[in-house]
Design a protein around this motif. Structure first.
Motif, PDB file in Angstrom:
ATOM      1  N   ASP A   3       0.836  -1.189   0.000  1.00 51.60           N
ATOM      2  CA  ASP A   3       0.000   0.000   0.000  1.00 51.60           C
ATOM      3  C   ASP A   3       0.878   1.248   0.000  1.00 51.60           C
ATOM      4  OD1 ASP A   3      -1.600   2.040   2.087  1.00 51.60           O
ATOM      5  OD2 ASP A   3      -2.717   1.224   0.399  1.00 51.60           O
ATOM      6  N   THR A   4       0.655   2.149  -0.943  1.00 55.90           N
ATOM      7  CA  THR A   4       1.530   3.309  -1.103  1.00 55.90           C
ATOM      8  C   THR A   4       1.381   4.331   0.019  1.00 55.90           C
ATOM      9  OG1 THR A   4      -0.090   4.293  -2.591  1.00 55.90           O
ATOM     10  CG2 THR A   4       1.741   3.123  -3.598  1.00 55.90           C
ATOM     11  N   ILE A   5       0.173   4.515   0.539  1.00 51.66           N
ATOM     12  CA  ILE A   5      -0.007   5.468   1.640  1.00 51.66           C
ATOM     13  C   ILE A   5       0.780   5.004   2.853  1.00 51.66           C
ATOM     14  CG2 ILE A   5      -1.683   6.426   3.276  1.00 51.66           C
ATOM     15  CD1 ILE A   5      -3.740   6.306   0.992  1.00 51.66           C
ATOM     16  N   ARG A   6       0.675   3.717   3.169  1.00 49.08           N
ATOM     17  CA  ARG A   6       1.377   3.173   4.331  1.00 49.08           C
ATOM     18  C   ARG A   6       2.884   3.299   4.150  1.00 49.08           C
ATOM     19  NH1 ARG A   6       3.784  -1.488   5.829  1.00 49.08           N
ATOM     20  NH2 ARG A   6       3.665  -2.015   8.023  1.00 49.08           N
ATOM     21  N   GLU A   7       3.381   2.930   2.993  1.00 42.95           N
ATOM     22  CA  GLU A   7       4.827   2.999   2.735  1.00 42.95           C
ATOM     23  C   GLU A   7       5.344   4.430   2.809  1.00 42.95           C
ATOM     24  OE1 GLU A   7       7.414   0.726   2.257  1.00 42.95           O
ATOM     25  OE2 GLU A   7       5.831  -0.417   3.240  1.00 42.95           O
ATOM     26  N   TYR A   8       4.603   5.354   2.223  1.00 45.76           N
ATOM     27  CA  TYR A   8       4.991   6.767   2.263  1.00 45.76           C
ATOM     28  C   TYR A   8       5.061   7.258   3.707  1.00 45.76           C
ATOM     29  CZ  TYR A   8       4.487  11.830   1.888  1.00 45.76           C
ATOM     30  OH  TYR A   8       4.638  13.187   2.025  1.00 45.76           O
ATOM     31  N   THR A   9       4.050   6.915   4.489  1.00 45.62           N
ATOM     32  CA  THR A   9       3.985   7.339   5.885  1.00 45.62           C
ATOM     33  C   THR A   9       5.130   6.752   6.691  1.00 45.62           C
ATOM     34  OG1 THR A   9       1.586   7.552   5.737  1.00 45.62           O
ATOM     35  CG2 THR A   9       2.529   7.366   7.947  1.00 45.62           C
ATOM     36  N   LEU A  10       5.376   5.459   6.533  1.00 46.01           N
ATOM     37  CA  LEU A  10       6.465   4.816   7.279  1.00 46.01           C
ATOM     38  C   LEU A  10       7.827   5.382   6.889  1.00 46.01           C
ATOM     39  CD1 LEU A  10       5.238   1.100   7.320  1.00 46.01           C
ATOM     40  CD2 LEU A  10       5.106   2.807   9.159  1.00 46.01           C
ATOM     41  N   LYS A  11       8.003   5.689   5.617  1.00 43.70           N
ATOM     42  CA  LYS A  11       9.262   6.283   5.161  1.00 43.70           C
ATOM     43  C   LYS A  11       9.476   7.645   5.823  1.00 43.70           C
ATOM     44  CE  LYS A  11      11.577   7.972   1.029  1.00 43.70           C
ATOM     45  NZ  LYS A  11      11.422   8.294  -0.399  1.00 43.70           N
ATOM     46  N   LYS A  12       8.429   8.466   5.853  1.00 44.77           N
ATOM     47  CA  LYS A  12       8.544   9.781   6.484  1.00 44.77           C
ATOM     48  C   LYS A  12       8.793   9.652   7.988  1.00 44.77           C
ATOM     49  CE  LYS A  12       6.721  13.360   5.058  1.00 44.77           C
ATOM     50  NZ  LYS A  12       6.849  14.561   4.369  1.00 44.77           N
TER      51      LYS A  12
END
Length: 128
Positions: A3-12
């Motif tokens: 999931d891109t939202i989850r990955e983006y959030t975890l990266k940030k």
């Protein structure tokens, strides 16, 4: 596919460059089957993998496995093994953190039902 939202959030979060609690909350249950899993475990208690997978006729083994692993990693559900008739059985259940999402999910459901009624759509609502 993650999931891109989850990955983006975890990266940030890893980069300590995150300042949006709403986005983090959304990331916790964004995913194809996460809402379904959370609600099912909340209403039914601990469930086995196949029971969860049967809830959606379109859920592949790979997708359901991915969703469950992400939810375990995020602390929303726990996985535990139990011996039943000399065979290992794996169960999933909500953690306290996972349960704490239910008021948010209930509010989203109520909003959605009201909005659909306002649009005068003849839709049968799911009930849990």
């Amino acid at each position: 596919m993650t999931d891109t939202i989850r990955e983006y959030t975890l990266k940030k979060l890893r980069q300590k460059d995150f300042d949006c609690a709403k986005e983090y909350t959304l990331a916790m249950f964004s995913g194809k089957y996460k809402l379904l899993i959370i609600c099912s475990l909340y209403h039914n208690g601990a469930m086995r993998f196949n029971e969860l997978q049967r809830l959606s006729e379109h859920a592949t083994h790979k997708m359901m496995t991915q969703q469950l692993k992400e939810m375990i990693k995020d602390g929303l559900i726990s996985r535990h093994e139990q011996l039943i008739s000399h065979r290992k059985a794996v169960f999933y259940q909500l953690t306290n953190t996972g349960e704490s999402l239910m008021p948010i999910i209930d509010a989203m459901c109520q909003w959605g039902e009201k909005r659909l009624q306002d649009l005068k759509l003849d839709i049968e609502f799911c009930s849990d």
